[in-house]
Design a protein around this motif. Structure first.
Motif, PDB file in Angstrom:
ATOM      1  N   ARG A 196       0.832  -1.216   0.000  1.00  0.00           N
ATOM      2  CA  ARG A 196       0.000   0.000   0.000  1.00  0.00           C
ATOM      3  C   ARG A 196       0.863   1.262   0.000  1.00  0.00           C
ATOM      4  N   PHE A 197       1.989   1.231   0.700  1.00  0.00           N
ATOM      5  CA  PHE A 197       2.903   2.382   0.677  1.00  0.00           C
ATOM      6  C   PHE A 197       3.422   2.593  -0.742  1.00  0.00           C
ATOM      7  N   LEU A 198       3.806   1.483  -1.393  1.00  0.00           N
ATOM      8  CA  LEU A 198       4.341   1.598  -2.764  1.00  0.00           C
ATOM      9  C   LEU A 198       3.276   2.156  -3.698  1.00  0.00           C
ATOM     10  N   GLU A 199       2.037   1.730  -3.477  1.00  0.00           N
ATOM     11  CA  GLU A 199       0.935   2.228  -4.295  1.00  0.00           C
ATOM     12  C   GLU A 199       0.772   3.743  -4.106  1.00  0.00           C
ATOM     13  N   ARG A 200       0.969   4.181  -2.874  1.00  0.00           N
ATOM     14  CA  ARG A 200       0.875   5.623  -2.602  1.00  0.00           C
ATOM     15  C   ARG A 200       1.988   6.381  -3.311  1.00  0.00           C
ATOM     16  N   LEU A 201       3.137   5.733  -3.436  1.00  0.00           N
ATOM     17  CA  LEU A 201       4.273   6.392  -4.094  1.00  0.00           C
ATOM     18  C   LEU A 201       4.097   6.388  -5.612  1.00  0.00           C
ATOM     19  N   ASP A 202       3.463   5.324  -6.112  1.00  0.00           N
ATOM     20  CA  ASP A 202       3.364   5.150  -7.569  1.00  0.00           C
ATOM     21  C   ASP A 202       2.151   5.829  -8.187  1.00  0.00           C
ATOM     22  N   THR A 203       1.159   6.194  -7.369  1.00  0.00           N
ATOM     23  CA  THR A 203      -0.063   6.781  -7.907  1.00  0.00           C
ATOM     24  C   THR A 203      -0.102   8.263  -7.554  1.00  0.00           C
ATOM     25  N   PRO A 204      -0.029   9.163  -8.548  1.00  0.00           N
ATOM     26  CA  PRO A 204       0.005  10.601  -8.236  1.00  0.00           C
ATOM     27  C   PRO A 204      -1.143  11.036  -7.322  1.00  0.00           C
ATOM     28  N   GLU A 205      -2.348  10.466  -7.547  1.00  0.00           N
ATOM     29  CA  GLU A 205      -3.503  10.874  -6.726  1.00  0.00           C
ATOM     30  C   GLU A 205      -3.366  10.395  -5.282  1.00  0.00           C
ATOM     31  N   ASN A 207      -0.201  10.228  -3.794  1.00  0.00           N
ATOM     32  CA  ASN A 207       1.073  10.722  -3.252  1.00  0.00           C
ATOM     33  C   ASN A 207       0.889  11.472  -1.932  1.00  0.00           C
ATOM     34  N   TRP A 208      -0.171  12.270  -1.853  1.00  0.00           N
ATOM     35  CA  TRP A 208      -0.389  13.102  -0.665  1.00  0.00           C
ATOM     36  C   TRP A 208      -0.566  12.283   0.611  1.00  0.00           C
ATOM     37  N   LYS A 209      -0.979  11.026   0.407  1.00  0.00           N
ATOM     38  CA  LYS A 209      -1.208  10.172   1.581  1.00  0.00           C
ATOM     39  C   LYS A 209       0.088   9.652   2.163  1.00  0.00           C
ATOM     40  N   PHE A 210       1.154   9.717   1.368  1.00  0.00           N
ATOM     41  CA  PHE A 210       2.406   9.126   1.846  1.00  0.00           C
ATOM     42  C   PHE A 210       3.119  10.075   2.785  1.00  0.00           C
ATOM     43  N   SER A 211       3.618   9.510   3.876  1.00  0.00           N
ATOM     44  CA  SER A 211       4.380  10.344   4.798  1.00  0.00           C
ATOM     45  C   SER A 211       5.640   9.576   5.200  1.00  0.00           C
ATOM     46  N   ALA A 212       6.768  10.284   5.156  1.00  0.00           N
ATOM     47  CA  ALA A 212       8.046   9.646   5.519  1.00  0.00           C
ATOM     48  C   ALA A 212       7.981   9.175   6.977  1.00  0.00           C
ATOM     49  N   PHE A 213       7.150   9.863   7.754  1.00  0.00           N
ATOM     50  CA  PHE A 213       6.987   9.499   9.163  1.00  0.00           C
ATOM     51  C   PHE A 213       6.423   8.069   9.282  1.00  0.00           C
ATOM     52  N   ASP A 214       5.487   7.741   8.382  1.00  0.00           N
ATOM     53  CA  ASP A 214       4.889   6.397   8.403  1.00  0.00           C
ATOM     54  C   ASP A 214       5.960   5.325   8.190  1.00  0.00           C
ATOM     55  N   LEU A 215       6.918   5.666   7.343  1.00  0.00           N
ATOM     56  CA  LEU A 215       7.998   4.719   7.047  1.00  0.00           C
ATOM     57  C   LEU A 215       8.860   4.498   8.286  1.00  0.00           C
ATOM     58  N   LYS A 216       9.021   5.556   9.044  1.00  0.00           N
ATOM     59  CA  LYS A 216       9.800   5.479  10.285  1.00  0.00           C
ATOM     60  C   LYS A 216       9.076   4.574  11.285  1.00  0.00           C
ATOM     61  N   GLU A 217       7.758   4.711  11.348  1.00  0.00           N
ATOM     62  CA  GLU A 217       6.990   3.879  12.271  1.00  0.00           C
ATOM     63  C   GLU A 217       7.046   2.413  11.841  1.00  0.00           C
ATOM     64  N   ARG A 218       7.095   2.208  10.526  1.00  0.00           N
ATOM     65  CA  ARG A 218       7.187   0.832  10.004  1.00  0.00           C
ATOM     66  C   ARG A 218       8.429   0.126  10.530  1.00  0.00           C
ATOM     67  N   GLN A 219       9.493   0.891  10.743  1.00  0.00           N
ATOM     68  CA  GLN A 219      10.728   0.288  11.260  1.00  0.00           C
ATOM     69  C   GLN A 219      10.545  -0.223  12.690  1.00  0.00           C
ATOM     70  N   CYS A 220       9.496   0.252  13.349  1.00  0.00           N
ATOM     71  CA  CYS A 220       9.228  -0.222  14.722  1.00  0.00           C
ATOM     72  C   CYS A 220       8.131  -1.283  14.712  1.00  0.00           C
ATOM     73  N   TRP A 221       7.935  -1.940  13.580  1.00  0.00           N
ATOM     74  CA  TRP A 221       6.818  -2.872  13.401  1.00  0.00           C
ATOM     75  C   TRP A 221       6.675  -3.851  14.569  1.00  0.00           C
ATOM     76  N   ASP A 222       7.793  -4.523  14.914  1.00  0.00           N
ATOM     77  CA  ASP A 222       7.702  -5.579  15.930  1.00  0.00           C
ATOM     78  C   ASP A 222       7.324  -5.016  17.301  1.00  0.00           C
ATOM     79  N   GLN A 223       7.875  -3.858  17.624  1.00  0.00           N
ATOM     80  CA  GLN A 223       7.512  -3.238  18.917  1.00  0.00           C
ATOM     81  C   GLN A 223       6.023  -2.899  18.938  1.00  0.00           C
ATOM     82  N   TYR A 224       5.513  -2.417  17.795  1.00  0.00           N
ATOM     83  CA  TYR A 224       4.083  -2.109  17.729  1.00  0.00           C
ATOM     84  C   TYR A 224       3.239  -3.372  17.908  1.00  0.00           C
ATOM     85  N   GLN A 225       3.626  -4.457  17.242  1.00  0.00           N
ATOM     86  CA  GLN A 225       2.843  -5.694  17.351  1.00  0.00           C
ATOM     87  C   GLN A 225       2.803  -6.166  18.804  1.00  0.00           C
TER      88      GLN A 225
END
Ligand code: ATP
Ligand code: MG
Length: 293
Positions: A196-205, A207-225
């Motif tokens: 879904r992140f890649l889709e946000r990057l690849d689809t101009p409409e 793009n606005w939904k993508f946030s670099a912050f979300d990617l940072k949170e993804r790195q904490c995936w296991d802690q979140y789970q």
């Protein structure tokens, strides 16, 4: 389709033996994608039923319903809320999105800002994120706890357990006051989030939904789970259940949420208020008056 059975599979009322890893984000309760259209039809029926019940909820003016949504980014909170509530009367629903707390909010206990948004009688309130962030993002990023200006002696290793306890009491209090609480964890897989992140990057409409912050949170995936696991384990209850909703297939997520909302409303045994004998007479008189015009 046996809706009761389906809902039961995802509803958690007792957290003691809850294990998040027992829940598959791609699960569709055996409904193959060939049944996707039928599921969409069923969702439409669910939304209609919700609208019918909401009308009685408002007329009866006794119960309220609070729906709480928590999830990792791109799990589909926004889309689910939009779809599920598409058929209901907007006058009776309020959605509140909880972001990082403001300076003023940080001067109060964390329930303060949420308490003000709890729905009143006859209404449905939706929390897009909630006080549960206090045991999720704040737990994963302990520096956020620092910024909460709590007296030092109160911040001990027991703080998360204490928060679970306070949250349970808060929800008990709400339900004892006629405000039902239903909580949804939209359970998406790491793989699907990437897609879904890649889709946000690849689809101009998108793009606005993508946030670099979300990617940072993804790195904490296991802690979140781990934090979600602990949260559900400690805050699932009969009076305020969690639904662990598989979120890799949006059509299925929406179906489960809609059916769970219908079930919660049905559980209130809603009835239109009966007009009393005296008021009946007044109605008769009003009719007479109109006819005599
Ligand atoms: P979307 O990205 O789909 O628009 P969102 O819910 O992710 O919706 P954002 O503005 O991206 O909205 O994120 C809100 C952020 O606020 C989240 O990262 C969340 O963890 C954070 N947040 C919410 N409540 C708290 C809290 N009590 N303390 C700290 N951060 C919080
Ligand atoms: Mg976000």
């Amino acid at each position: 389709m046996k809706i009761d059975k389906m809902l039961k599979r995802y509803r958690v009322e007792h957290g003691k033996h809850f294990r998040l890893k027992d829940y598959d984000p791609a699960d569709t309760h055996g409904l193959g994608s060939e049944l996707k259209e039928a599921a969409k039809e069923q969702l439409g029926e669910g939304v209609k039923e919700m609208a019918r019940l909401q009308d009685i909820l408002a007329a009866q003016d006794r119960w309220g319903l609070l729906l709480v949504f928590q999830a990792m980014d791109a799990a589909g909170k926004d889309g689910t809320i939009k779809h599920v509530m598409s058929g209901v009367n907007p006058q009776g629903v309020e959605v509140t999105s909880f972001k990082a707390p403001s300076a003023e909010e940080l001067r109060h206990g964390y329930l303060w800002r949420c308490m003000k948004c709890v729905p009143g009688r006859g209404r449905i309130g939706i929390f897009n994120r909630s006080y549960y962030e206090e045991v999720l993002v704040v737990r994963v990023h302990p520096e956020l706890l620092e910024s909460q200006k709590l007296p030092k002696v109160l911040v001990t290793k027991h703080i998360w357990e204490e928060r679970f306890e306070d949250i349970n009491h808060f929800e008990r209090y709400l339900t004892r006051n006629g405000i039902a609480v239903v909580k949804f964890f939209l359970h998406v897989s790491k793989k699907e989030q990437k897609r879904r992140f890649l889709e946000r990057l690849d689809t101009p409409e998108k793009n606005w939904k993508f946030s670099a912050f979300d990617l940072k949170e993804r790195q904490c995936w296991d802690q979140y789970q781990e934090a979600y696991q602990d949260m559900i384990e400690h805050t699932a209850s009969e009076y305020a259940p969690w639904y662990v909703v598989p979120a890799d297939n949006k059509w299925f997520t929406r179906l489960v949420v809609a059916e769970a909302v219908v079930e919660a409303l049905k559980g209130m045994n809603l009835k239109y208020p009966k007009v009393s004998g005296e008021a009946q007479a007044a109605l008769k008189e009003a009719r007479q008056q109109l006819e005599n015009e």
